[in-house]
Scaffold this motif. Sequence first.
Motif, PDB file in Angstrom:
ATOM      1  N   PRO A 176      27.077 -53.586 -70.473  1.00 21.32           N
ATOM      2  CA  PRO A 176      27.998 -53.126 -69.425  1.00 21.32           C
ATOM      3  C   PRO A 176      28.543 -54.308 -68.608  1.00 21.32           C
ATOM      4  CG  PRO A 176      26.046 -51.742 -69.472  1.00 21.32           C
ATOM      5  CD  PRO A 176      25.784 -52.900 -70.407  1.00 21.32           C
ATOM      6  N   GLU A 177      27.746 -55.346 -68.443  1.00 19.01           N
ATOM      7  CA  GLU A 177      28.181 -56.529 -67.689  1.00 19.01           C
ATOM      8  C   GLU A 177      29.344 -57.232 -68.401  1.00 19.01           C
ATOM      9  OE1 GLU A 177      24.243 -55.271 -66.577  1.00 19.01           O
ATOM     10  OE2 GLU A 177      24.912 -55.950 -68.547  1.00 19.01           O
ATOM     11  N   LYS A 178      29.264 -57.329 -69.727  1.00 23.48           N
ATOM     12  CA  LYS A 178      30.343 -57.964 -70.499  1.00 23.48           C
ATOM     13  C   LYS A 178      31.637 -57.154 -70.353  1.00 23.48           C
ATOM     14  CE  LYS A 178      31.451 -59.874 -75.026  1.00 23.48           C
ATOM     15  NZ  LYS A 178      31.619 -61.235 -74.565  1.00 23.48           N
ATOM     16  N   ILE A 179      31.511 -55.838 -70.412  1.00 25.08           N
ATOM     17  CA  ILE A 179      32.669 -54.964 -70.276  1.00 25.08           C
ATOM     18  C   ILE A 179      33.273 -55.105 -68.878  1.00 25.08           C
ATOM     19  CG2 ILE A 179      33.409 -52.543 -70.252  1.00 25.08           C
ATOM     20  CD1 ILE A 179      31.074 -52.123 -72.384  1.00 25.08           C
ATOM     21  N   ALA A 180      32.430 -55.055 -67.853  1.00 25.31           N
ATOM     22  CA  ALA A 180      32.900 -55.180 -66.466  1.00 25.31           C
ATOM     23  C   ALA A 180      33.567 -56.531 -66.224  1.00 25.31           C
ATOM     24  CB  ALA A 180      31.732 -54.977 -65.499  1.00 25.31           C
TER      25      ALA A 180
ATOM     26  N   ASN B  13      38.311 -59.863 -65.213  1.00 21.88           N
ATOM     27  CA  ASN B  13      39.098 -61.061 -65.532  1.00 21.88           C
ATOM     28  C   ASN B  13      40.599 -60.793 -65.575  1.00 21.88           C
ATOM     29  OD1 ASN B  13      36.848 -62.686 -65.715  1.00 21.88           O
ATOM     30  ND2 ASN B  13      36.722 -62.600 -67.937  1.00 21.88           N
ATOM     31  N   HIS B  14      40.990 -59.532 -65.651  1.00 17.67           N
ATOM     32  CA  HIS B  14      42.403 -59.198 -65.745  1.00 17.67           C
ATOM     33  C   HIS B  14      43.056 -58.901 -64.391  1.00 17.67           C
ATOM     34  CE1 HIS B  14      41.179 -58.975 -69.891  1.00 17.67           C
ATOM     35  NE2 HIS B  14      42.447 -59.033 -70.221  1.00 17.67           N
TER      36      HIS B  14
ATOM     37  N   HIS C 215      41.635 -57.414 -76.741  1.00 11.25           N
ATOM     38  CA  HIS C 215      40.283 -57.920 -76.967  1.00 11.25           C
ATOM     39  C   HIS C 215      39.525 -56.954 -77.866  1.00 11.25           C
ATOM     40  CE1 HIS C 215      40.917 -60.858 -73.800  1.00 11.25           C
ATOM     41  NE2 HIS C 215      41.472 -59.873 -73.108  1.00 11.25           N
ATOM     42  N   ILE C 216      38.788 -57.517 -78.821  1.00  8.59           N
ATOM     43  CA  ILE C 216      37.961 -56.732 -79.740  1.00  8.59           C
ATOM     44  C   ILE C 216      36.577 -57.355 -79.760  1.00  8.59           C
ATOM     45  CG2 ILE C 216      37.613 -55.985 -82.132  1.00  8.59           C
ATOM     46  CD1 ILE C 216      40.652 -56.650 -82.574  1.00  8.59           C
ATOM     47  N   TYR C 217      35.553 -56.513 -79.569  1.00 10.67           N
ATOM     48  CA  TYR C 217      34.162 -56.954 -79.703  1.00 10.67           C
ATOM     49  C   TYR C 217      33.422 -55.908 -80.536  1.00 10.67           C
ATOM     50  CZ  TYR C 217      35.375 -59.974 -75.805  1.00 10.67           C
ATOM     51  OH  TYR C 217      35.995 -60.893 -75.004  1.00 10.67           O
ATOM     52  N   HIS C 218      32.696 -56.356 -81.557  1.00 12.59           N
ATOM     53  CA  HIS C 218      31.916 -55.460 -82.409  1.00 12.59           C
ATOM     54  C   HIS C 218      30.510 -56.021 -82.540  1.00 12.59           C
ATOM     55  CE1 HIS C 218      30.646 -52.804 -85.566  1.00 12.59           C
ATOM     56  NE2 HIS C 218      31.830 -52.212 -85.586  1.00 12.59           N
ATOM     57  N   SER C 219      29.536 -55.152 -82.461  1.00 14.03           N
ATOM     58  CA  SER C 219      28.141 -55.561 -82.568  1.00 14.03           C
ATOM     59  C   SER C 219      27.742 -55.911 -83.990  1.00 14.03           C
ATOM     60  CB  SER C 219      27.223 -54.430 -82.087  1.00 14.03           C
ATOM     61  OG  SER C 219      27.395 -54.205 -80.713  1.00 14.03           O
ATOM     62  N   LEU C 220      26.801 -56.835 -84.081  1.00 14.98           N
ATOM     63  CA  LEU C 220      26.061 -57.111 -85.303  1.00 14.98           C
ATOM     64  C   LEU C 220      24.586 -56.964 -84.935  1.00 14.98           C
ATOM     65  CD1 LEU C 220      27.747 -60.236 -86.923  1.00 14.98           C
ATOM     66  CD2 LEU C 220      27.941 -57.852 -87.620  1.00 14.98           C
TER      67      LEU C 220
END
Length: 150
Positions: A18-22, A27-28, A87-92
């Motif tokens: 949630p911190e990364k998302i926030a 940042n925008h 922005h795109i982030y996907h888990s591994l």
Amino acid sequence: MEPNRTPKNIFVQGAISPEKIAKSIANHSTKTEIGGHSIFLGQVRADQKEGGSVRAIEYTAYEDMALEKAFEIREDIFSKYPLSCMHIYHSLGEVKTGEICLFVFTSSKHRKAAIDSCEELVERIKKELPIWGKELVDNDKSVWKENTNG
């Protein structure tokens, strides 16, 4: 449009916090030409399977190919919609039920472009990227997950 159009690493090890998302949203706030954002958060569900419920998904990918394809999709979407940011982030690795495994964030001067591009981006990511999820079930069995439109 974003001036830096080089392939970016979309992968995050484990769940997307949630911190990364926030932080990404925060940042925008200085980009005052943006009038609308669209955000999609993919969350791991506790689906019922034979012998129990899903407790996590273990994501793997053919990383080089996935990054190349993500860049191609990104370029296609940028050429189709008047976006300011994408922005795109996907888990591994392992992501537990209730945690976020996909974070897609688009921004534009107007909401329609942000919303439409975000939806198309999510559909193309699910359909075209060589990323696989193995569902880890309570009974210590695992099942390879098929991507669906749901």
